[in-house]
Write an enzyme that holds these catalytic residues in place. Sequence first.
Site, PDB file in Angstrom:
ATOM      1  N   ARG A 197      33.926  34.708  42.824  1.00 57.04           N
ATOM      2  CA  ARG A 197      33.885  36.164  42.929  1.00 57.04           C
ATOM      3  C   ARG A 197      33.767  36.559  44.407  1.00 57.04           C
ATOM      4  O   ARG A 197      33.082  35.887  45.193  1.00 57.04           O
ATOM      5  CB  ARG A 197      32.656  36.647  42.159  1.00 57.04           C
ATOM      6  CG  ARG A 197      32.495  38.146  42.057  1.00 57.04           C
ATOM      7  CD  ARG A 197      33.445  38.753  41.073  1.00 57.04           C
ATOM      8  NE  ARG A 197      33.035  40.088  40.666  1.00 57.04           N
ATOM      9  CZ  ARG A 197      33.871  40.961  40.130  1.00 57.04           C
ATOM     10  NH1 ARG A 197      35.146  40.659  39.914  1.00 57.04           N
ATOM     11  NH2 ARG A 197      33.446  42.141  39.743  1.00 57.04           N
ATOM     12  N   THR A 235      43.624  42.840  36.130  1.00 55.57           N
ATOM     13  CA  THR A 235      43.271  41.486  36.438  1.00 55.57           C
ATOM     14  C   THR A 235      44.359  40.624  35.815  1.00 55.57           C
ATOM     15  O   THR A 235      45.280  41.137  35.202  1.00 55.57           O
ATOM     16  CB  THR A 235      41.859  41.290  35.817  1.00 55.57           C
ATOM     17  OG1 THR A 235      40.991  42.167  36.511  1.00 55.57           O
ATOM     18  CG2 THR A 235      41.320  39.923  35.803  1.00 55.57           C
ATOM     19  N   GLU A 266      37.431  44.970  45.256  1.00 53.36           N
ATOM     20  CA  GLU A 266      36.366  44.537  44.333  1.00 53.36           C
ATOM     21  C   GLU A 266      35.025  45.204  44.630  1.00 53.36           C
ATOM     22  O   GLU A 266      34.141  45.233  43.763  1.00 53.36           O
ATOM     23  CB  GLU A 266      36.201  43.011  44.412  1.00 53.36           C
ATOM     24  CG  GLU A 266      35.897  42.374  43.077  1.00 53.36           C
ATOM     25  CD  GLU A 266      37.070  42.433  42.134  1.00 53.36           C
ATOM     26  OE1 GLU A 266      36.919  42.995  41.043  1.00 53.36           O
ATOM     27  OE2 GLU A 266      38.155  41.926  42.490  1.00 53.36           O
ATOM     28  N   SER A 281      33.377  41.944  34.364  1.00 47.10           N
ATOM     29  CA  SER A 281      33.481  41.812  32.897  1.00 47.10           C
ATOM     30  C   SER A 281      34.396  40.651  32.511  1.00 47.10           C
ATOM     31  O   SER A 281      34.670  40.463  31.324  1.00 47.10           O
ATOM     32  CB  SER A 281      34.053  43.092  32.294  1.00 47.10           C
ATOM     33  OG  SER A 281      33.136  44.132  32.413  1.00 47.10           O
ATOM     34  N   GLY A 320      39.252  44.935  32.681  1.00 48.43           N
ATOM     35  CA  GLY A 320      37.975  45.526  33.103  1.00 48.43           C
ATOM     36  C   GLY A 320      36.957  45.455  31.986  1.00 48.43           C
ATOM     37  O   GLY A 320      36.752  44.405  31.375  1.00 48.43           O
TER      38      GLY A 320
HETATM   39  N1  GLY Z   1      37.412  43.824  38.445  1.00 49.32           N
HETATM   40  C1  GLY Z   1      37.423  43.585  37.055  1.00 49.32           C
HETATM   41  C2  GLY Z   1      36.312  42.713  36.606  1.00 49.32           C
HETATM   42  O1  GLY Z   1      35.775  41.982  37.415  1.00 49.32           O
HETATM   43  O2  GLY Z   1      35.956  42.729  35.456  1.00 49.32           O
END
Ligand code: GLY
Length: 578
Positions: A100, A375, A414, A447, A468
Site C-alpha cells: 500500500r 482498481t 491514494e 477496502s 472501492g
Molecule cells: N483505493 C481503493 C481501495 O483501496 O479500496
Amino acid sequence: MRAIKALIGLVSSLALTGAQIVTAAAPPPPGAENGMVVSAHRLATDAGVAVLKQGGNAVDAAIAVAYVLAVTFPEAGNIGGGGFMTIRLANGRSTFIDFRETAPAAATAMMYQDKAGNVVPLLSTRGHLSVGVPGTVAGLELARTKYGTRPRAPLMATAIALASKGFVLDQGDADFLAEGATDFAQDPASAAVFLNRGKPWRAGQRWVQADLGRTLQAVSARGNDGFYKGPVAASLAAASQAGGGIITAADLAGYKAVERKPIECDYRSFHIISAPPPSSGGVVLCETLNVLEGYPLAALGFHSAQGVHFTTEALRRSYRDRNLNLGDPDFVKFDTSRFTSKAYAAELRAGISADKATPSASLTGPGAAHEGKSTTHFSVVDKAGNAVSLTYTLNDWFGARVTAGGTGVLLNDEMDDFSAKPGFPNMYGLVEGTNNAIAPGKRPLSSMAPTIVTHDGALSMVIGTPGGSHIPTGVLQVMVNVIDHGMTLTEAVNAPRIHAQWLPDVIYYEKDALSADTMAVLMAKGHRLEQMDYWNQVAAILVGGPSLAMKPNAATGNRWRYFGAIDPRLPVGSVGGY
Ligand code: GLY
C-alpha cells in the site's frame, strides 16, 4: 456526494458499453488443466500464462501480469500506485504482501482543508498533492524474492517490450483511455503519453510508451533501486515538487513493502484467507460471512427479500465496525480478532430483527469516507496448486491523472483514502473516526480484498475485484452464489448484485437485481432502495469444476482442474490457461 456521483457516471458510461449481465444462466467457465490467469487485460493474461507454461510458479506469473497491466491497463494497473497480494502456496502456507502507498513525511492531518477547516474539493483526488509514495515495485520485488522462482528480468521482458515497441489498441482499450482525456490535456507529461498529439488514441493505432519502457528497464536491471533511488526517483521527486506535491527522494528511498498475516475465517465448510489491515477488505468479508452463516441463505433463495434483508443487516454492522475502528495497524491499535469471531457474529445476529431494518443512525459511529473504486484485480493458479490473488490500484481511474515527466509513471491519488477531516461532520453529516487520519509514513485504509478460499485443506477459489467500498460486497456475493446457491462460476460472477455499507442507509441494487415484489417486501421492512451502476470487475478461478457440484467428464478425457470467470461489467479482461 457530487464526487461520488461523477465517479458513478464515469464507470457507468464505460461499463455499459457491450456489458451484458445474465441472471439465469451463463456460458460455462473456460477450463484449463495446468494453470490459469484471469485479469483485466488480454495481454496481461497472456503474459502470465506464458510464464506458467515456461515453468514459473503463480508468484512469477503474477509479477509478469502486474508489470504488463502497468503498461496495457493504465486505468488501474500501475507502478505508480500500490496494492495487496494474498498468496497460498501448494504446501498449505499462506501469506500476504502489503505494498500500500504511504503518506509522505511532510503530510499533515489537515493538509486537504482550507483555513476555515473545510475540505478543498479535488485537492486529495487530482494533482501531485494527492499522491502517496508508490509501493508496487517494492511489493512485487518482495514477493518475487521470497516466493518466486525466476529472476526479475525475464518476468518483466514482456512489459518492457509492450511499452517500448507499443501494442495495437483495441476498441475497449481506446474507449477506456479516452475517459481520462480531459484531465490528461491539463498535464503536459500525461498528454505526451496518454493523448496522441492532443487527441484521444484510437482503436487500431500502435501505442508506444518509451519513457515507461525505460523506467521498467531500470527496475528490471536494478530492482527496487531502479525505482526508489537514482534517476527515476529523482524525476518522481522533481515532478512532485514542480506540481505542488510533497514527495521527496527520501520518501521514495524509505518506502518498504511489508509481509503480514492474512485475515482468516471459516464460512460453512470453507476457509477464507483475505486482506488484513491496512485493508478493511478481509475483516468486512469475514464479519459479514460469520453473521450470514447463521441464516439459511440457500433455502431462502438467490435475492429473496429475506436473504437480501439479512445480508444488508450483516453489512450494516460490518461496515460500521470498519469505519469506527480500522486503520493502519502500524499506527493505531484495534483488535481484528473480535470482529472476525463467531461469538461476535452471534452477538450481532441477536440484534438483527427478521422483520425490521435497523436504522443505520441507531448504530452509532463515524461516517464513511469517499473511496476510489477504480482498481484492478487478477487471480493466478499454477500447476502445483500455488495461488495468488492480487488487487492493486491508483485509487481513481488513472489515479491523480498526473504523470512524472520523463518516467511515463502515472501517479496514484491514494491519499484520498485517508479521512481528510477526522473528528468533524463528513458529507453525510456524521463524524469520521481518527484511526484513518493522515500521518507521515502511514498507509490509508483500503477496502481491497484479494481472497483465496480452501475446502478440506485444498485450494477451492481465488477471487477479488475492484470497486472501492463495493469490493467486499462483490467478493462476498460471488462466494455466496457459488457456496450457497450452487451456481457455476460464470453464473455467480454475472448474477446481478446489491450493495449496502451502513451509510448511506440504502440498499443499492443493479438493474434487474430485485423484482418489484421483492422490493415491496424490503420497503415494508423499512429499507430504502436505490438503483446503482456497476462497480466491480470480479476476476475469479474455481478449482475442481464449473460449480462446486459439477466435475469435468473424466470419461471423455477432460482433465480440466481450473475454471475461470471475468466479470462482464467492464468490456475488457480475459481468462487464459493451458
Ligand atoms: N483505493 C481503493 C481501495 O483501496 O479500496
